[in-house]
Write a protein that holds these residues in place. Sequence first.
Motif, PDB file in Angstrom:
ATOM      1  N   VAL A 190      -0.615  12.470   1.202  1.00  0.00           N
ATOM      2  CA  VAL A 190       0.087  12.022   1.991  1.00  0.00           C
ATOM      3  C   VAL A 190       1.694  11.942   1.514  1.00  0.00           C
ATOM      4  O   VAL A 190       2.729  11.523   2.665  1.00  0.00           O
ATOM      5  N   TYR A 191       1.143  10.361   1.241  1.00  0.00           N
ATOM      6  CA  TYR A 191       3.121   9.486   1.476  1.00  0.00           C
ATOM      7  C   TYR A 191       4.074  10.218   0.421  1.00  0.00           C
ATOM      8  O   TYR A 191       5.354  10.344   1.199  1.00  0.00           O
ATOM      9  N   THR A 192       3.857  11.154  -0.126  1.00  0.00           N
ATOM     10  CA  THR A 192       4.391  11.959  -1.291  1.00  0.00           C
ATOM     11  C   THR A 192       5.213  13.006  -0.802  1.00  0.00           C
ATOM     12  O   THR A 192       6.643  12.631  -0.213  1.00  0.00           O
TER      13      THR A 192
ATOM     14  N   GLN B 151       2.027   3.515   0.138  1.00  0.00           N
ATOM     15  CA  GLN B 151       1.739   4.674  -1.498  1.00  0.00           C
ATOM     16  C   GLN B 151       0.463   3.563  -1.679  1.00  0.00           C
ATOM     17  O   GLN B 151       0.619   2.700  -1.860  1.00  0.00           O
ATOM     18  N   LEU B 152       0.380   4.371  -2.889  1.00  0.00           N
ATOM     19  CA  LEU B 152      -1.188   3.977  -3.040  1.00  0.00           C
ATOM     20  C   LEU B 152      -0.046   2.894  -4.470  1.00  0.00           C
ATOM     21  O   LEU B 152       0.285   3.614  -5.377  1.00  0.00           O
ATOM     22  N   SER B 153      -0.924   2.224  -4.946  1.00  0.00           N
ATOM     23  CA  SER B 153      -0.887   0.716  -6.369  1.00  0.00           C
ATOM     24  C   SER B 153      -1.771   1.115  -6.878  1.00  0.00           C
ATOM     25  O   SER B 153      -3.377   0.924  -7.050  1.00  0.00           O
ATOM     26  N   GLU B 154      -2.311   1.166  -8.180  1.00  0.00           N
ATOM     27  CA  GLU B 154      -3.580   1.136  -8.959  1.00  0.00           C
ATOM     28  C   GLU B 154      -3.436  -0.241  -9.716  1.00  0.00           C
ATOM     29  O   GLU B 154      -4.689  -0.347 -10.556  1.00  0.00           O
TER      30      GLU B 154
ATOM     31  N   SER C 158      -3.237   2.028   3.098  1.00  0.00           N
ATOM     32  CA  SER C 158      -3.254   3.773   2.938  1.00  0.00           C
ATOM     33  C   SER C 158      -4.383   4.038   3.729  1.00  0.00           C
ATOM     34  O   SER C 158      -3.694   5.066   4.523  1.00  0.00           O
ATOM     35  N   VAL C 159      -5.171   3.743   3.896  1.00  0.00           N
ATOM     36  CA  VAL C 159      -6.541   4.732   3.652  1.00  0.00           C
ATOM     37  C   VAL C 159      -6.575   4.102   5.627  1.00  0.00           C
ATOM     38  O   VAL C 159      -6.913   4.631   6.218  1.00  0.00           O
ATOM     39  N   LYS C 160      -6.061   3.109   5.757  1.00  0.00           N
ATOM     40  CA  LYS C 160      -6.407   2.179   7.299  1.00  0.00           C
ATOM     41  C   LYS C 160      -5.032   3.402   8.233  1.00  0.00           C
ATOM     42  O   LYS C 160      -5.625   3.355   9.427  1.00  0.00           O
ATOM     43  N   ALA C 161      -4.135   3.770   7.758  1.00  0.00           N
ATOM     44  CA  ALA C 161      -3.208   4.544   8.037  1.00  0.00           C
ATOM     45  C   ALA C 161      -3.729   5.658   8.279  1.00  0.00           C
ATOM     46  O   ALA C 161      -3.373   6.290   9.764  1.00  0.00           O
ATOM     47  N   LEU C 162      -4.288   6.525   8.122  1.00  0.00           N
ATOM     48  CA  LEU C 162      -4.843   8.159   7.989  1.00  0.00           C
ATOM     49  C   LEU C 162      -6.342   7.774   9.599  1.00  0.00           C
ATOM     50  O   LEU C 162      -6.765   8.101  10.053  1.00  0.00           O
ATOM     51  N   ARG C 163      -7.024   6.446   8.502  1.00  0.00           N
ATOM     52  CA  ARG C 163      -8.606   6.271   9.552  1.00  0.00           C
ATOM     53  C   ARG C 163      -7.674   5.679  11.113  1.00  0.00           C
ATOM     54  O   ARG C 163      -8.378   6.783  11.873  1.00  0.00           O
ATOM     55  N   VAL C 164      -6.865   4.948  11.532  1.00  0.00           N
ATOM     56  CA  VAL C 164      -6.148   5.169  12.696  1.00  0.00           C
ATOM     57  C   VAL C 164      -5.379   5.624  13.038  1.00  0.00           C
ATOM     58  O   VAL C 164      -5.681   6.235  14.763  1.00  0.00           O
TER      59      VAL C 164
END
Length: 413
Positions: free
Chosen positions: A53-55, A78-81, A90-96
Amino acid sequence: MTGRYQGVQTRILNINPQAFFTPCAAHNLNLVLCDAAKNSTIAITFFGIVRSVYTLFSASTCRWSIIQKHCTVFTVKQLSETRWESRINSVKALRVQLSSILNALEEVSETANDLMARSEAVSLSNEIGNYEFILSLVIWYDILTEVNIVSKSTQDHKMDKNTSVKMVQSLIQFLHQYREIIIFNFAKIAATKLGEDADIVVAFKNPRVRKKKKLFDYENVEEPVLNNEDRFRTNYFFIILDHAIQSIKKRFKQLETYSDNFGFLHRIGKLKTMENNDLLKHCKDLQLILTDNDLKDIDGLDSFSELIIFRTLIDEDTNSLHALNILKTTNGSFPNLTIALRIMLTIPVTSSCAERSFSKLKLIKTYLRNRLGQDKLSELALISIEEEVSSTIDYKHLIDIFASKKCRKKMFS
């Protein structure tokens, strides 16, 4: 770093066998989540979708303006390892903002000039519009939120080992409680409401069941046929929680050992009510921990005698750091107790401060400053690391002093 045979831990123990190895608590929490996520293909797919989604939106300024138009509260991250705090963002942006992101994907699929971007937007919209993805979103948001609270708390430079152990134990208790069917039903209710708000069909998908070829002499018991919800809970929900619990217990075993050995000194103000036999046992056990062959840091009997006197000089609310400050004023009358407290207080909970120092060095010495000398690099790093102190300095006054010392003009009388 943790290598027992050829790592840094082994090299230090070869020099000093009495050295304590302490893994970074904050980094270990990140590894716990890595272990939990990598043991489930559904979890790997979930974070892959979040990354995609971010990409998709960040690859084009037009698409980024679309996501900013629809998502006004949070932007996709963006996700970071290594930095798992980025995962909660990242999850919060989708959750809300689930419905807003779906609307943004729909607009991209209709207006984008790039055909690949249109196809990817449709694919992501179908994946995000799946009820299992929404339920995973709720589950991971709850888990990451609790882990992030503990991780941030353990990174505080004032955090002690006794408190960090209690916080880790409370996190394990939360995961055990979250594993119960009641909490899973609460997650289902939250996912159902989230799906209904986004006009998504609230139902588990019917996956293809792989049939195994059996021989004629196969007499094993048939695998139970599970419905879609039970299959999701058994093959995904229980797996990530069980691996997270086991990984936390394994990785934080060393901190529990420190708490067992030095715990009575953390609660040094409570020694007033402790029985003498129990106090003597703790002192002898600590002597064994701090002994290597004929070398020992403290004497158990002497420590017991010192504690008998010292506990009458302090209040019940006195902590270990305050006790060490009191001992500094006694002119060396309690040598064993002073050594034990110094050892306990110098065992770190995390290495976050050291890691942040290396991060600052990477920010300061870039490819444009490749010829930066060691002295100047150390001084700039010190100013950046001690930002709270450097922000209070009057730079105008420093510039005036520097200008006066570098003045090339000479005054003649």
